[in-house]
Scaffold this motif. Structure first.
Motif, short mmCIF file in Angstrom:
data_model
loop_
_atom_site.label_atom_id
_atom_site.label_comp_id
_atom_site.label_asym_id
_atom_site.label_seq_id
_atom_site.Cartn_x
_atom_site.Cartn_y
_atom_site.Cartn_z
N CYS A 100 -5.18 -1.73 11.93
CA CYS A 100 -4.26 -0.94 12.76
C CYS A 100 -3.74 0.31 12.06
O CYS A 100 -3.33 1.27 12.72
CB CYS A 100 -3.08 -1.80 13.20
N GLY A 101 -3.71 0.32 10.72
CA GLY A 101 -3.25 1.49 9.98
C GLY A 101 -1.75 1.61 9.83
O GLY A 101 -1.27 2.61 9.29
N LEU A 102 -0.99 0.62 10.27
CA LEU A 102 0.47 0.72 10.13
C LEU A 102 0.90 0.74 8.66
O LEU A 102 1.90 1.35 8.30
CB LEU A 102 1.15 -0.44 10.87
N ASP A 112 0.36 -9.77 8.47
CA ASP A 112 0.71 -10.40 7.20
C ASP A 112 -0.51 -10.46 6.26
O ASP A 112 -0.79 -11.49 5.65
CB ASP A 112 1.26 -11.81 7.45
N ALA A 113 -1.21 -9.32 6.18
CA ALA A 113 -2.46 -9.30 5.42
C ALA A 113 -2.28 -8.77 4.00
O ALA A 113 -3.21 -8.84 3.21
CB ALA A 113 -3.48 -8.43 6.15
N ILE A 114 -1.10 -8.22 3.69
CA ILE A 114 -0.93 -7.56 2.38
C ILE A 114 0.05 -8.35 1.52
O ILE A 114 1.10 -8.78 1.98
CB ILE A 114 -0.41 -6.11 2.57
N THR A 138 -4.50 4.55 1.63
CA THR A 138 -5.19 5.20 2.74
C THR A 138 -6.36 4.31 3.13
O THR A 138 -6.63 3.30 2.49
CB THR A 138 -5.70 6.61 2.34
N MET A 139 -7.06 4.72 4.18
CA MET A 139 -8.20 3.92 4.63
C MET A 139 -9.47 4.76 4.51
O MET A 139 -9.49 5.94 4.84
CB MET A 139 -7.99 3.45 6.07
N THR A 140 -10.51 4.13 4.02
CA THR A 140 -11.79 4.81 3.86
C THR A 140 -12.64 4.60 5.11
O THR A 140 -12.23 3.90 6.04
CB THR A 140 -12.55 4.25 2.64
S1 SF4 Z 1 -4.47 -2.01 8.71
FE1 SF4 Z 1 -2.86 -3.11 9.89
S2 SF4 Z 1 -3.46 -5.27 9.77
FE2 SF4 Z 1 -4.65 -4.19 8.18
S3 SF4 Z 1 -3.41 -4.41 6.32
FE3 SF4 Z 1 -2.80 -2.46 7.28
S4 SF4 Z 1 -1.03 -2.99 8.59
FE4 SF4 Z 1 -2.07 -4.91 8.06
#
Ligand code: SF4
Ligand code: SF4
Length: 188
Positions: A101-103, A66-68, A114-116
């Motif tokens: 987690c990248g979900l 529940d971070a977003i 995306t993730m850096t």
């Molecule tokens: S990486 Fe995982 S925990 Fe972090 S915002 Fe995305 S879904 Fe949520």
């Protein structure tokens, strides 16, 4: 304790002095993470600078921590931030909660999220660890224009998305192998 045990102890100390040091000299020397390391998120842009996020909230629903927080808004002809009807008006990621987690990036239908490789997200107060849309948006590259502005890549929002045979052609995938959407791009 035997008579020679203290000498043995010094022997261990002495031999260790010549071994390779494993201590990380962080933060003076930054560690380079693996290419697919899950670091800070980024909200991407189309080549003309419009935002890829359409405010659908799928990332927020996919997040197990529940971070977003996402609040969508309507584009208008006078104020357009993304192609199509909606854009992400308010977007926040709480790095006090995120577990990397990248979900969320797998859930994103437009590859907006995306993730850096950036891993320095520590801070000394809670408020600064809630990243806002301004913190997360990708920088404007040459040729991009700060939204709001009209669609520059075509009259239709579909002009912004590459699908099916064209996507396969770009990746060198044989025509008989079906490529349905941009999800396999997200999995790379
Ligand atoms: S990486 Fe995982 S925990 Fe972090 S915002 Fe995305 S879904 Fe949520
Ligand atoms: S980042 Fe992707 S999944 Fe999240 S609201 Fe924007 S378009 Fe939807």
């Amino acid at each position: 304790m035997g008579m020679f045990d203290p000498i043995k102890g010094f022997g261990v100390t002495f031999s260790t002095m010549f071994k390779k040091v494993v201590t990380e000299e962080y933060p003076e020397v930054k560690k380079i993470p693996a290419p697919r390391f899950h670091g800070r998120h980024q909200l991407n842009r189309h080549p003309d600078g419009l935002e890829k996020c359409v405010g659908c909230e799928l990332c927020a629903w996919a997040c197990p921590a529940d971070a977003i927080f996402v609040e969508g808004g309507d584009n208008t002809e006078d104020a357009r931030y993304s192609p199509g009807e909606r854009y992400g008006r308010n977007y926040q990621i709480n790095y006090l909660r995120c577990i990397g987690c990248g979900l969320c990036i797998e859930a994103c239908p437009t590859r907006a999220l995306t993730m850096t490789n950036e891993y320095e997200t520590a801070d000394d107060n809670r408020q600064d660890l809630i990243y806002t849309k301004e913190d997360l948006l990708a920088p404007l590259l040459p040729g991009m224009e700060q939204p709001p502005h009209p669609m520059r890549l075509g009259d239709d929002e579909q002009d912004y998305y590459v699908r099916g045979p064209e996507l396969a052609r770009q990746r060198g995938i044989p025509p008989d192998q079906t490529v349905e959407s941009g999800h396999e791009e997200a999995a790379r």
